[in-house]
Motif scaffolding. Structure first.
Motif, PDB file in Angstrom:
ATOM      1  N   ASN A  74       0.817  -1.217   0.000  1.00  0.00           N
ATOM      2  CA  ASN A  74       0.000   0.000   0.000  1.00  0.00           C
ATOM      3  C   ASN A  74       0.846   1.260   0.000  1.00  0.00           C
ATOM      4  O   ASN A  74       0.438   2.296  -0.556  1.00  0.00           O
ATOM      5  CB  ASN A  74      -0.922   0.008   1.229  1.00  0.00           C
ATOM      6  CG  ASN A  74      -2.108  -0.923   1.067  1.00  0.00           C
ATOM      7  OD1 ASN A  74      -2.494  -1.250  -0.042  1.00  0.00           O
ATOM      8  ND2 ASN A  74      -2.664  -1.367   2.186  1.00  0.00           N
ATOM      9  N   ARG A  75       2.012   1.196   0.637  1.00  0.00           N
ATOM     10  CA  ARG A  75       2.847   2.397   0.757  1.00  0.00           C
ATOM     11  C   ARG A  75       3.542   2.763  -0.554  1.00  0.00           C
ATOM     12  O   ARG A  75       4.084   3.863  -0.688  1.00  0.00           O
ATOM     13  CB  ARG A  75       3.880   2.188   1.870  1.00  0.00           C
ATOM     14  CG  ARG A  75       3.274   2.220   3.254  1.00  0.00           C
ATOM     15  CD  ARG A  75       4.181   1.640   4.330  1.00  0.00           C
ATOM     16  NE  ARG A  75       5.461   2.324   4.426  1.00  0.00           N
ATOM     17  CZ  ARG A  75       6.434   1.946   5.257  1.00  0.00           C
ATOM     18  NH1 ARG A  75       6.242   0.908   6.053  1.00  0.00           N
ATOM     19  NH2 ARG A  75       7.574   2.610   5.296  1.00  0.00           N
ATOM     20  N   ARG A  76       3.532   1.859  -1.516  1.00  0.00           N
ATOM     21  CA  ARG A  76       4.193   2.176  -2.785  1.00  0.00           C
ATOM     22  C   ARG A  76       3.492   3.304  -3.536  1.00  0.00           C
ATOM     23  O   ARG A  76       4.127   4.175  -4.116  1.00  0.00           O
ATOM     24  CB  ARG A  76       4.261   0.923  -3.683  1.00  0.00           C
ATOM     25  CG  ARG A  76       5.139   1.147  -4.902  1.00  0.00           C
ATOM     26  CD  ARG A  76       5.252  -0.106  -5.727  1.00  0.00           C
ATOM     27  NE  ARG A  76       4.097  -0.287  -6.592  1.00  0.00           N
ATOM     28  CZ  ARG A  76       3.954  -1.295  -7.446  1.00  0.00           C
ATOM     29  NH1 ARG A  76       4.871  -2.239  -7.497  1.00  0.00           N
ATOM     30  NH2 ARG A  76       2.899  -1.392  -8.208  1.00  0.00           N
ATOM     31  N   LYS A  77       2.171   3.273  -3.548  1.00  0.00           N
ATOM     32  CA  LYS A  77       1.369   4.300  -4.222  1.00  0.00           C
ATOM     33  C   LYS A  77       1.872   4.531  -5.650  1.00  0.00           C
ATOM     34  O   LYS A  77       1.964   3.609  -6.434  1.00  0.00           O
ATOM     35  CB  LYS A  77       1.363   5.584  -3.391  1.00  0.00           C
ATOM     36  CG  LYS A  77       0.742   5.376  -2.005  1.00  0.00           C
ATOM     37  CD  LYS A  77       0.746   6.640  -1.180  1.00  0.00           C
ATOM     38  CE  LYS A  77       0.153   6.352   0.204  1.00  0.00           C
ATOM     39  NZ  LYS A  77       0.211   7.559   1.064  1.00  0.00           N
ATOM     40  N   TRP A  84      11.392   1.552  -5.491  1.00  0.00           N
ATOM     41  CA  TRP A  84      10.688   1.174  -4.267  1.00  0.00           C
ATOM     42  C   TRP A  84      11.061  -0.256  -3.849  1.00  0.00           C
ATOM     43  O   TRP A  84      11.261  -0.545  -2.669  1.00  0.00           O
ATOM     44  CB  TRP A  84       9.186   1.295  -4.464  1.00  0.00           C
ATOM     45  CG  TRP A  84       8.366   0.952  -3.253  1.00  0.00           C
ATOM     46  CD1 TRP A  84       7.473  -0.072  -3.116  1.00  0.00           C
ATOM     47  CD2 TRP A  84       8.345   1.643  -1.990  1.00  0.00           C
ATOM     48  NE1 TRP A  84       6.901  -0.073  -1.873  1.00  0.00           N
ATOM     49  CE2 TRP A  84       7.419   0.975  -1.151  1.00  0.00           C
ATOM     50  CE3 TRP A  84       9.023   2.759  -1.486  1.00  0.00           C
ATOM     51  CZ2 TRP A  84       7.153   1.388   0.153  1.00  0.00           C
ATOM     52  CZ3 TRP A  84       8.766   3.165  -0.186  1.00  0.00           C
ATOM     53  CH2 TRP A  84       7.853   2.486   0.621  1.00  0.00           C
ATOM     54  N   ASN A  85      11.171  -1.156  -4.811  1.00  0.00           N
ATOM     55  CA  ASN A  85      11.580  -2.532  -4.511  1.00  0.00           C
ATOM     56  C   ASN A  85      12.967  -2.559  -3.876  1.00  0.00           C
ATOM     57  O   ASN A  85      13.223  -3.263  -2.897  1.00  0.00           O
ATOM     58  CB  ASN A  85      11.596  -3.375  -5.788  1.00  0.00           C
ATOM     59  CG  ASN A  85      10.203  -3.658  -6.313  1.00  0.00           C
ATOM     60  OD1 ASN A  85       9.226  -3.569  -5.577  1.00  0.00           O
ATOM     61  ND2 ASN A  85      10.114  -3.994  -7.589  1.00  0.00           N
ATOM     62  N   ILE A  86      13.883  -1.780  -4.455  1.00  0.00           N
ATOM     63  CA  ILE A  86      15.247  -1.740  -3.911  1.00  0.00           C
ATOM     64  C   ILE A  86      15.244  -1.169  -2.505  1.00  0.00           C
ATOM     65  O   ILE A  86      15.875  -1.719  -1.588  1.00  0.00           O
ATOM     66  CB  ILE A  86      16.158  -0.892  -4.822  1.00  0.00           C
ATOM     67  CG1 ILE A  86      16.314  -1.554  -6.191  1.00  0.00           C
ATOM     68  CG2 ILE A  86      17.536  -0.703  -4.179  1.00  0.00           C
ATOM     69  CD1 ILE A  86      17.054  -0.698  -7.196  1.00  0.00           C
ATOM     70  N   ALA A  87      14.530  -0.069  -2.299  1.00  0.00           N
ATOM     71  CA  ALA A  87      14.516   0.605  -0.988  1.00  0.00           C
ATOM     72  C   ALA A  87      13.927  -0.296   0.091  1.00  0.00           C
ATOM     73  O   ALA A  87      14.501  -0.433   1.180  1.00  0.00           O
ATOM     74  CB  ALA A  87      13.730   1.911  -1.085  1.00  0.00           C
ATOM     75  N   THR A  88      12.770  -0.896  -0.188  1.00  0.00           N
ATOM     76  CA  THR A  88      12.128  -1.740   0.836  1.00  0.00           C
ATOM     77  C   THR A  88      12.971  -2.967   1.137  1.00  0.00           C
ATOM     78  O   THR A  88      13.129  -3.353   2.304  1.00  0.00           O
ATOM     79  CB  THR A  88      10.721  -2.167   0.396  1.00  0.00           C
ATOM     80  OG1 THR A  88      10.790  -2.815  -0.895  1.00  0.00           O
ATOM     81  CG2 THR A  88       9.794  -0.972   0.308  1.00  0.00           C
ATOM     82  N   SER A 153      -1.824  -6.984  -7.173  1.00  0.00           N
ATOM     83  CA  SER A 153      -2.524  -6.932  -5.891  1.00  0.00           C
ATOM     84  C   SER A 153      -2.815  -5.488  -5.533  1.00  0.00           C
ATOM     85  O   SER A 153      -1.980  -4.611  -5.691  1.00  0.00           O
ATOM     86  CB  SER A 153      -1.649  -7.575  -4.800  1.00  0.00           C
ATOM     87  OG  SER A 153      -2.207  -7.340  -3.532  1.00  0.00           O
ATOM     88  N   ASP A 154      -4.036  -5.278  -5.024  1.00  0.00           N
ATOM     89  CA  ASP A 154      -4.350  -3.906  -4.578  1.00  0.00           C
ATOM     90  C   ASP A 154      -3.944  -3.690  -3.127  1.00  0.00           C
ATOM     91  O   ASP A 154      -4.043  -2.583  -2.603  1.00  0.00           O
ATOM     92  CB  ASP A 154      -5.842  -3.603  -4.743  1.00  0.00           C
ATOM     93  CG  ASP A 154      -6.726  -4.601  -3.996  1.00  0.00           C
ATOM     94  OD1 ASP A 154      -6.184  -5.350  -3.149  1.00  0.00           O
ATOM     95  OD2 ASP A 154      -7.945  -4.626  -4.255  1.00  0.00           O
ATOM     96  N   GLY A 155      -3.485  -4.768  -2.479  1.00  0.00           N
ATOM     97  CA  GLY A 155      -2.968  -4.640  -1.113  1.00  0.00           C
ATOM     98  C   GLY A 155      -4.036  -4.437  -0.058  1.00  0.00           C
ATOM     99  O   GLY A 155      -3.727  -4.229   1.100  1.00  0.00           O
ATOM    100  N   GLU A 156      -5.325  -4.521  -0.435  1.00  0.00           N
ATOM    101  CA  GLU A 156      -6.378  -4.232   0.536  1.00  0.00           C
ATOM    102  C   GLU A 156      -6.339  -5.171   1.735  1.00  0.00           C
ATOM    103  O   GLU A 156      -6.654  -4.788   2.845  1.00  0.00           O
ATOM    104  CB  GLU A 156      -7.750  -4.330  -0.141  1.00  0.00           C
ATOM    105  CG  GLU A 156      -8.051  -3.147  -1.050  1.00  0.00           C
ATOM    106  CD  GLU A 156      -9.459  -3.247  -1.605  1.00  0.00           C
ATOM    107  OE1 GLU A 156     -10.187  -4.183  -1.210  1.00  0.00           O
ATOM    108  OE2 GLU A 156      -9.832  -2.397  -2.426  1.00  0.00           O
ATOM    109  N   ASN A 157      -5.959  -6.427   1.491  1.00  0.00           N
ATOM    110  CA  ASN A 157      -5.980  -7.409   2.566  1.00  0.00           C
ATOM    111  C   ASN A 157      -4.623  -7.600   3.216  1.00  0.00           C
ATOM    112  O   ASN A 157      -4.451  -8.478   4.041  1.00  0.00           O
ATOM    113  CB  ASN A 157      -6.476  -8.765   2.030  1.00  0.00           C
ATOM    114  CG  ASN A 157      -7.908  -8.680   1.537  1.00  0.00           C
ATOM    115  OD1 ASN A 157      -8.735  -8.063   2.179  1.00  0.00           O
ATOM    116  ND2 ASN A 157      -8.180  -9.283   0.389  1.00  0.00           N
TER     117      ASN A 157
END
Length: 396
Positions: A74-77, A84-88, A153-157
């Motif tokens: 969800n935090r990727r937005k 973002w993949n590298i940072a996380t 994935s929308d990450g809702e769950n």
């Protein structure tokens, strides 16, 4: 592979994440190369997991679990997916290693990642304030592949340990460092409580045996030196020798007692002997026999270690080794052991079965591994004693 055993290990080491672990499903998907999460489940390749040892499997599962618990989907937005993949990955991997997890090869690590949240590191990379190391190409390819399910994935769950709304109604994000630090505090608290309970439950038993927290034992029939390793060629300074006069084996010539010239080692070697719970008596006997071999070409001090390092003892004769009172039997702390050598020793040696991990150990230590198990970094000085040679030595 016992997935329940791995999840139990995760639960002990990541107690703050237990609500996520309890509601998470782990499933085999042989269509992926490594492991991934879509925010609802963790998928892993059976073929990939067979290439890993148990500690590395724990790391991979902890890594994917952290993505879910920290709500990275969800935090990727609208952020750049690649950065973002590298940072996380870099932030998660840094904290997992700090907290004692052992990574497999080929993962993303960036110096200083512990100092940033995922968003902060992402901005540093985006603004080119931090470079992406050149040697990350293969690791990045693996990471991007393992995150491919994020796009579908929308990450809702997805499970989320981070607070979402502050008092003013703004979305807030707790940095990864705060979460991992809270987990470490909780783990240490639970561990301390467990140790105190065990100590209370068994204090009468140990008092009855006359032993304290670190049991003392002896090894019977250690035997003579083993000569498994040619120490004269390995020890620094070539195991320097001096000459002196001795009346040992002296002879009487023309009615006069004549002394002999003998070689006396002048270099100092310190050996740390692993006495953790995984070391049985035959293996300990092999360690001590090899200590006798070192004593032939060097002055010697010996100390034992498990999660603690016990005092070094000066060894002058093989009989001193036969009489050693051996402490240990707990866990293994290679990091503490690697820092325990004296400043005046010429040679630093650790005898172990390799069952443990050491973060950035000094490069001047010789690690003697009496097993095929090896979780130590690759760039260390290592001598491996194979099982066949070890069995032959113990029969001698």
């Amino acid at each position: 592979m016992d997935i329940l055993k791995l999840l139990k290990g995760l639960s002990h080491r990541l107690p703050l994440f237990r609500p996520v672990i309890a509601n998470l499903s782990f499933n085999v998907d042989n269509n992926i190369e490594t492991a991934c999460t879509n925010g609802v489940e963790v998928l892993y390749s059976e073929a990939f997991f067979k290439t890993l040892n148990e500690e590395e499997r724990l790391f991979v599962l902890a890594h994917e679990l952290s993505h879910m618990a920290l709500n990275h989907l969800n935090r990727r937005k609208d952020k750049d997916a690649y950065l973002w993949n590298i940072a996380t990955d870099a932030v998660i991997n840094a904290f997992l290693v700090r907290d004692g997890f052992i990574p497999p090869e080929g993962l993303i690590f960036i110096d200083g990642a512990l100092e940033y949240s995922a968003e902060e590191l992402y901005n540093k990379l985006k603004n080119q304030e931090l470079p992406i190391p050149d040697d990350l190409d293969e690791a990045i390819e693996i990471a991007i592949g393992s995150h491919s399910s994020w796009d579908s994935s929308d990450g809702e769950n997805s499970k989320d340990l981070t607070p979402k709304i502050d008092e003013a109604g703004n979305i807030t994000i707790k940095p990864e460092g705060d979460i991992f630090n809270e987990n470490k505090e909780l783990r240490d608290k639970l561990s301390k409580e467990l140790k105190e309970k065990i100590k209370a439950d068994f204090s009468g038993f140990f008092e009855g045996l006359g032993i304290g927290e670190s049991p003392v034992r002896t090894v019977s029939r250690i035997g003579k030196e083993s000569n498994l390793i040619e120490w004269r060629n390995i020890l620094k300074e070539g195991a320097r020798l001096d000459l002196d006069y001795s009346f040992k084996d002296a002879q009487i010539e023309d009615g006069v007692l004549v002394s002999n010239l003998i070689e006396i080692p002048t270099c100092m070697t310190e050996i740390l002997v692993d006495t953790s719970g995984s070391i049985d008596e035959p293996l300990l006997r092999a360690f001590l026999r090899e200590c006798k071999t070192v004593l032939q070409v060097s002055r010697l001090r010996i100390a034992f270690f498990d999660q603690e390092v016990y005092d070094f003892m000066e060894i002058r004769t093989p009989m001193d080794i036969d009489k050693l009172k051996i402490k240990g039997g707990g866990g293994t702390n290679f990091t503490k052991a690697s820092k325990a050598f004296s400043s005046d020793c010429d040679n630093k040696i650790i005898f172990t079965d390799g069952m443990g991990y050491c973060s950035n150990p000094p490069k001047d230590i010789v690690w003697v591994l009496f097993s095929d198990y090896d979780m130590l970094p690759k760039n260390l000085k290592k001598i491996r004693v194979d099982e066949k040679s070890l069995r032959r030595s113990l029969r001698a």
